[in-house]
Design a protein around this motif. Structure first.
Motif, PDB file in Angstrom:
ATOM      1  N   UNK A  26       1.141  -0.847  -0.397  1.00 46.80           N
ATOM      2  CA  UNK A  26      -0.188   0.182  -0.096  1.00 46.80           C
ATOM      3  C   UNK A  26       1.072   0.954  -0.135  1.00 46.80           C
ATOM      4  N   UNK A  27       1.145   2.448  -0.920  1.00 44.22           N
ATOM      5  CA  UNK A  27       1.359   2.566  -1.199  1.00 44.22           C
ATOM      6  C   UNK A  27       0.701   5.094  -0.139  1.00 44.22           C
ATOM      7  N   UNK A  28       2.498   5.140   0.051  1.00 46.76           N
ATOM      8  CA  UNK A  28       1.520   6.438   0.794  1.00 46.76           C
ATOM      9  C   UNK A  28       1.801   7.780  -0.390  1.00 46.76           C
ATOM     10  N   UNK A  72       0.896  -2.141   9.857  1.00 44.22           N
ATOM     11  CA  UNK A  72       0.005  -2.768   9.952  1.00 44.22           C
ATOM     12  C   UNK A  72      -1.382  -1.586  10.204  1.00 44.22           C
ATOM     13  N   UNK A  73      -1.668  -0.082  10.478  1.00 45.02           N
ATOM     14  CA  UNK A  73      -1.601   1.201  10.497  1.00 45.02           C
ATOM     15  C   UNK A  73      -2.174   1.813   9.834  1.00 45.02           C
ATOM     16  N   UNK A  74      -1.256   1.896   8.818  1.00 42.39           N
ATOM     17  CA  UNK A  74      -1.126   2.584   6.857  1.00 42.39           C
ATOM     18  C   UNK A  74      -1.668   1.896   6.444  1.00 42.39           C
ATOM     19  N   UNK A  75      -1.615   0.322   5.997  1.00 43.21           N
ATOM     20  CA  UNK A  75      -1.971  -0.337   5.238  1.00 43.21           C
ATOM     21  C   UNK A  75      -3.482  -0.001   5.208  1.00 43.21           C
ATOM     22  N   UNK A  76      -3.814   0.327   6.221  1.00 44.42           N
ATOM     23  CA  UNK A  76      -5.710  -0.035   6.396  1.00 44.42           C
ATOM     24  C   UNK A  76      -5.949   0.900   5.743  1.00 44.42           C
ATOM     25  N   UNK A  77      -5.410   2.345   5.181  1.00 43.78           N
ATOM     26  CA  UNK A  77      -5.642   3.640   4.751  1.00 43.78           C
ATOM     27  C   UNK A  77      -5.281   3.459   3.789  1.00 43.78           C
ATOM     28  N   UNK A  78      -3.868   3.661   3.246  1.00 44.32           N
ATOM     29  CA  UNK A  78      -3.741   3.789   2.002  1.00 44.32           C
ATOM     30  C   UNK A  78      -3.845   3.058   0.529  1.00 44.32           C
ATOM     31  N   UNK A  79      -4.264   3.012  -0.227  1.00 40.65           N
ATOM     32  CA  UNK A  79      -4.722   2.457  -1.154  1.00 40.65           C
ATOM     33  C   UNK A  79      -3.771   1.796  -1.889  1.00 40.65           C
ATOM     34  N   UNK A  80      -3.385   0.057  -2.493  1.00 49.05           N
ATOM     35  CA  UNK A  80      -2.997  -1.241  -2.810  1.00 49.05           C
ATOM     36  C   UNK A  80      -1.627   0.288  -3.932  1.00 49.05           C
TER      37      UNK A  80
END
Ligand code: SF4
Ligand code: F3S
Length: 106
Positions: A26-28, A72-80
């Motif tokens: 997942x990308x920020x 774990x936290x950011x994978x929930x909010x950032x797009x694939x």
């Protein structure tokens, strides 16, 4: 699962995403993370990272333990992200700089 750590920040080479069989990156803005519930521990991504930023969760260095929860936290909010793209423009300058978590953009 595998975990992306500090040296990815401000580099984001993205070689890792091409090899993931379950597309769990997942990308920020200036960092990628791995979704721990989607990763199947195949280990294919680890050697692909030119910045050596990817570790198995049981091999994350002591000073980077916080990255386990951060993935774990950011994978929930950032797009694939599933396709490689240009690294960030000053990736080479930042590769190897320590403590880049202070520059993490959310
Ligand atoms: Fe994807 Fe395998 Fe890396 Fe997990 S270990 S993020 S499944 S390439
Ligand atoms: Fe980051 Fe390495 Fe992937 S720098 S984007 S973990 S190839």
């Amino acid at each position: 699962s595998f975990v992306v750590t500090d040296n990815c920040i401000k580099c984001k080479y993205t070689d890792c995403v091409e090899v993931c069989p379950v597309d769990c990156f997942h990308e920020g803005p200036n960092f990628l993370v791995i979704h721990p519930d989607e990763c199947i521990d195949c280990a294919l991504c680890e050697p692909e990272c030119p910045a050596q930023a990817i570790f198995s969760d049981d091999e994350v260095p002591e000073d980077m333990q916080e990255f386990i929860a951060l993935n774990a936290e950011l994978a929930e909010v950032w797009p694939s992200i599933t396709e490689r793209k240009e690294a960030l423009s000053d990736a080479e300058e930042w590769d190897g700089v320590t403590g880049k978590i202070q520059h993490l953009e959310r």
